[in-house]
Design a protein around this motif. Structure first.
Motif, PDB file in Angstrom:
ATOM      1  N   GLU A   1      30.386  30.557  22.667  1.00 52.13           N
ATOM      2  CA  GLU A   1      29.252  29.452  22.648  1.00 52.13           C
ATOM      3  C   GLU A   1      28.072  30.588  23.102  1.00 52.13           C
ATOM      4  N   ALA A   2      28.276  31.404  24.167  1.00 51.07           N
ATOM      5  CA  ALA A   2      27.201  32.167  24.295  1.00 51.07           C
ATOM      6  C   ALA A   2      26.733  33.187  23.374  1.00 51.07           C
ATOM      7  N   ALA A   3      27.839  33.817  22.455  1.00 46.76           N
ATOM      8  CA  ALA A   3      27.482  34.619  21.618  1.00 46.76           C
ATOM      9  C   ALA A   3      26.968  33.925  20.449  1.00 46.76           C
ATOM     10  N   LYS A   4      27.395  32.754  20.189  1.00 47.06           N
ATOM     11  CA  LYS A   4      26.682  31.884  18.853  1.00 47.06           C
ATOM     12  C   LYS A   4      25.198  31.685  19.339  1.00 47.06           C
ATOM     13  N   ALA A   5      24.938  31.274  20.466  1.00 43.89           N
ATOM     14  CA  ALA A   5      23.501  31.174  20.878  1.00 43.89           C
ATOM     15  C   ALA A   5      22.758  32.131  20.945  1.00 43.89           C
ATOM     16  N   ALA A   6      23.172  33.437  21.274  1.00 49.42           N
ATOM     17  CA  ALA A   6      22.623  34.774  21.081  1.00 49.42           C
ATOM     18  C   ALA A   6      22.402  35.235  19.809  1.00 49.42           C
ATOM     19  N   THR A   7      23.245  35.001  18.877  1.00 48.87           N
ATOM     20  CA  THR A   7      22.956  35.621  17.691  1.00 48.87           C
ATOM     21  C   THR A   7      22.140  34.499  16.908  1.00 48.87           C
ATOM     22  N   ALA A   8      21.924  33.257  17.314  1.00 51.62           N
ATOM     23  CA  ALA A   8      20.677  32.266  16.704  1.00 51.62           C
ATOM     24  C   ALA A   8      19.480  32.913  17.097  1.00 51.62           C
ATOM     25  N   LYS A   9      19.245  33.684  18.320  1.00 52.37           N
ATOM     26  CA  LYS A   9      18.303  34.262  18.696  1.00 52.37           C
ATOM     27  C   LYS A   9      17.986  35.671  18.440  1.00 52.37           C
TER      28      LYS A   9
END
Length: 121
Positions: free
Chosen positions: A81-89
């Protein structure tokens, strides 16, 4: 840096905090490569992606409210989830901060999940 603790603080916690300070002397997050910081409590795991130059938390994810899995499996989901949120930014490269914990168990699982999600460190 002199640390002051209560006389009731456990030796285990004091040792972890000393390690944390030693690690933070070298691990710094920048705008180009922020810091992925891990915190684990008895029941939950937390991950933050932090820009230390500006003092901003860019992404924050935790296992709170997600009771379907626990332990290592939950830590892996939090990492993804952290990676997904980071790639969104548009964050792809991070510096991993294990926060004084051993790279084992939930900390390692969170790191593996973040790598599977697309973060590089």
């Amino acid at each position: 840096m002199k640390l002051k603790f209560s006389k009731h603080t456990s030796e285990r916690k004091v040792n972890r905090l000393k390690k944390k300070i030693r690690i933070r002397k070298t691990v710094k997050g920048t705008a180009e490569r922020p810091r992925l910081c891990v915190f684990r409590s008895g029941k939950h795991v937390y991950a933050q992606i932090i820009n230390d130059v500006d003092g901003n938390t860019l992404v924050a994810v935790s296992s709170l409210g997600k009771e379907d899995k626990s332990g290592i499996d939950m830590a892996k989901l939090v990492g993804m989830e952290a990676a997904k949120a980071a790639t969104a930014k548009n964050i792809k490269d991070v510096v991993f901060d294990r926060n004084g914990y051993l790279y084992h168990g939930r900390v390692k699982s969170l790191a593996d999940g973040a790598r599977e999600g697309g973060l590089n460190f």
